[in-house]
Design an enzyme around this catalytic site. Structure first.
Site, short mmCIF file in Angstrom:
data_model
loop_
_atom_site.label_atom_id
_atom_site.label_comp_id
_atom_site.label_asym_id
_atom_site.label_seq_id
_atom_site.Cartn_x
_atom_site.Cartn_y
_atom_site.Cartn_z
N LYS A 1 -2.67 -1.59 -4.02
CA LYS A 1 -3.35 -0.47 -4.08
C LYS A 1 -2.09 1.02 -3.79
O LYS A 1 -1.79 0.49 -2.48
CB LYS A 1 -3.63 -0.58 -2.41
CG LYS A 1 -4.63 0.67 -2.13
CD LYS A 1 -5.14 0.38 -1.03
CE LYS A 1 -6.11 1.44 -0.51
NZ LYS A 1 -6.22 1.73 0.77
N LYS A 4 0.99 -1.15 -0.02
CA LYS A 4 0.11 0.14 -0.23
C LYS A 4 0.72 1.18 0.28
O LYS A 4 1.35 1.47 1.01
CB LYS A 4 -1.29 0.02 1.32
CG LYS A 4 -1.96 1.29 1.59
CD LYS A 4 -2.99 1.28 2.13
CE LYS A 4 -3.79 2.35 2.62
NZ LYS A 4 -4.61 2.63 3.14
C1 PBG Z 1 -7.55 3.21 5.19
C2 PBG Z 1 -8.16 3.36 3.51
C3 PBG Z 1 -7.78 4.47 2.62
C4 PBG Z 1 -8.28 3.41 1.75
C5 PBG Z 1 -8.47 2.44 2.44
N1 PBG Z 1 -7.99 2.27 3.53
C6 PBG Z 1 -7.13 5.44 2.68
C7 PBG Z 1 -5.51 5.92 3.19
O1 PBG Z 1 -4.98 5.20 3.62
O2 PBG Z 1 -5.34 7.29 3.45
C8 PBG Z 1 -8.21 4.53 0.83
C9 PBG Z 1 -9.41 4.06 -0.06
C10 PBG Z 1 -9.20 4.49 -1.77
O3 PBG Z 1 -8.71 5.70 -1.73
O4 PBG Z 1 -10.37 4.49 -2.36
N2 PBG Z 1 -6.41 3.25 5.41
#
Ligand code: PBG
Length: 327
Positions: free
Chosen positions: A250, A197
């Site tokens: 992601k 991520k």
């Molecule tokens: C929680 C989380 C996030 C997303 C999914 N889970 C936000 C982040 O990390 O700031 C992002 C999902 C998206 O942008 O569609 N941490």
């Protein structure tokens, strides 16, 4: 003729269909995210301005949306919660009657066969909006965060979640969650870990949707640097060593190489997350008439499959199903 004639296999749609390497999307591959809000207003249904067509929903409105999606063939959902109360221990993330826990119970009772995945993170529940416990001097405390994540995951499993998906990027969280789930008797609840991520600007609209933007600083001390690919493999291997059952990459669009890297170096199912900003860009350009929205959307998702994704989390899922664009 002594040269390659690629056009022979492109001459009509029948032969193109016959030769296509990556088949069209299947409904079993698509995961629809929902944002569920803790509120007394049963009619609460607020469109997210930066994500046209996506809503914050009360439990009652969530039920309505899911009912419609299931009629259209929805099989899997991913839940995010917006609590009424935030604090510095993310209490509403792990309490028995938290909003996600309520939503899971409701959905599983109505539709036992619906696959319900919960996002396990603390940012929506922390007053400061970070994904972990914050120290007085502004550092994110990794090891103090792990028990809170573990409690959150267990409470989701208790509510009936089929799969938990930790998205916090703390080190060691998969092991901590696995241990807590097993100790609580949930040995059969899989962990789908957000292994790779990245700290991404593509999450911008999500932070409006989930009201989870960090009040200070950014997430770069826990989410990955987008210049790094080898490091993604380290994260993937660490999560698998901690017994993650599935992996998420992601964002997805700009990270096809990472999806492929994970695919070629592991044997577990891989999920690509087409994040909020990716959705919003396609939507915005479509609304403006600058691109063919539907065609671009499908192209973006098939690209993720081609890179090696087995499933895709995308905000387009409802629309794809409603328009019968999936197999
Ligand atoms: C929680 C989380 C996030 C997303 C999914 N889970 C936000 C982040 O990390 O700031 C992002 C999902 C998206 O942008 O569609 N941490």
């Amino acid at each position: 003729m002594d040269y390659y004639r690629g056009r022979r296999l492109r001459q009509n749609c029948v032969i193109r269909d016959f030769c296509r390497e990556t088949k069209p999307l299947g409904r079993e591959e698509l995961i629809m995210p929902y944002f569920v809000v803790e509120t007394d207003d049963r009619n609460y249904r607020k469109e997210i301005p930066s994500m046209p067509g996506q809503y914050q929903l009360s439990l009652a409105q969530l039920e309505k949306m899911v009912a419609k999606d299931i009629e259209n063939g929805l099989m899997t959902t991913l839940l995010f919660g917006l609590p009424t109360r935030k604090d510095e221990q993310a209490t509403s993330a792990w309490e028995e009657n938290g909003i996600v826990q309520q939503a899971v119970r409701m959905l599983k009772k109505l539709w036992p066969d619906l696959l319900v995945i919960t996002d396990v993170c603390l940012c929506e529940y922390m007053s400061h909006g970070h994904c972990g416990v914050l120290s007085a001097d502004g550092a994110i405390l990794n090891d103090q965060t792990l028990p809170l994540l573990a409690k959150t995951a267990v409470s989701h499993a208790q509510a009936g979640a089929d799969i938990v998906a930790p998205s916090d990027m703390m080190d060691g969280r998969v092991a901590a969650i696995r241990k807590a789930l097993d100790a609580a008797g949930y040995i059969n609840v899989p962990i789908m870990s957000y292994a790779a991520k990245y700290a991404s600007s593509f999450y911008g609209p999500f932070r409006d949707a989930a009201e989870s933007a960090p009040a200070c600083g950014d997430r770069k001390s826990y989410q990955m640097d987008y210049g790094n690919a080898r490091e993604a493999l380290l994260e993937v291997k660490a999560d698998l060593a901690e017994a993650a059952d599935m992996l998420i990459v992601k964002p997805a669009g700009a990270y096809g190489d990472i999806i492929k890297l994970a695919r070629e170096n592991t044997l577990v199912p891989i999920c690509a997350y087409q994040v909020s900003g990716e959705y919003s860009m396609i939507k915005a350009a479509g609304i403006n008439g600058w691109i063919n929205e539907q065609a671009t959307m499908l192209e973006s998702l098939v690209g993720m499959k081609r890179a090696g994704a087995d499933s895709i989390i995308t905000y387009f899922t409802s629309e794809i199903l409603a328009k019968k664009l999936a197999r």
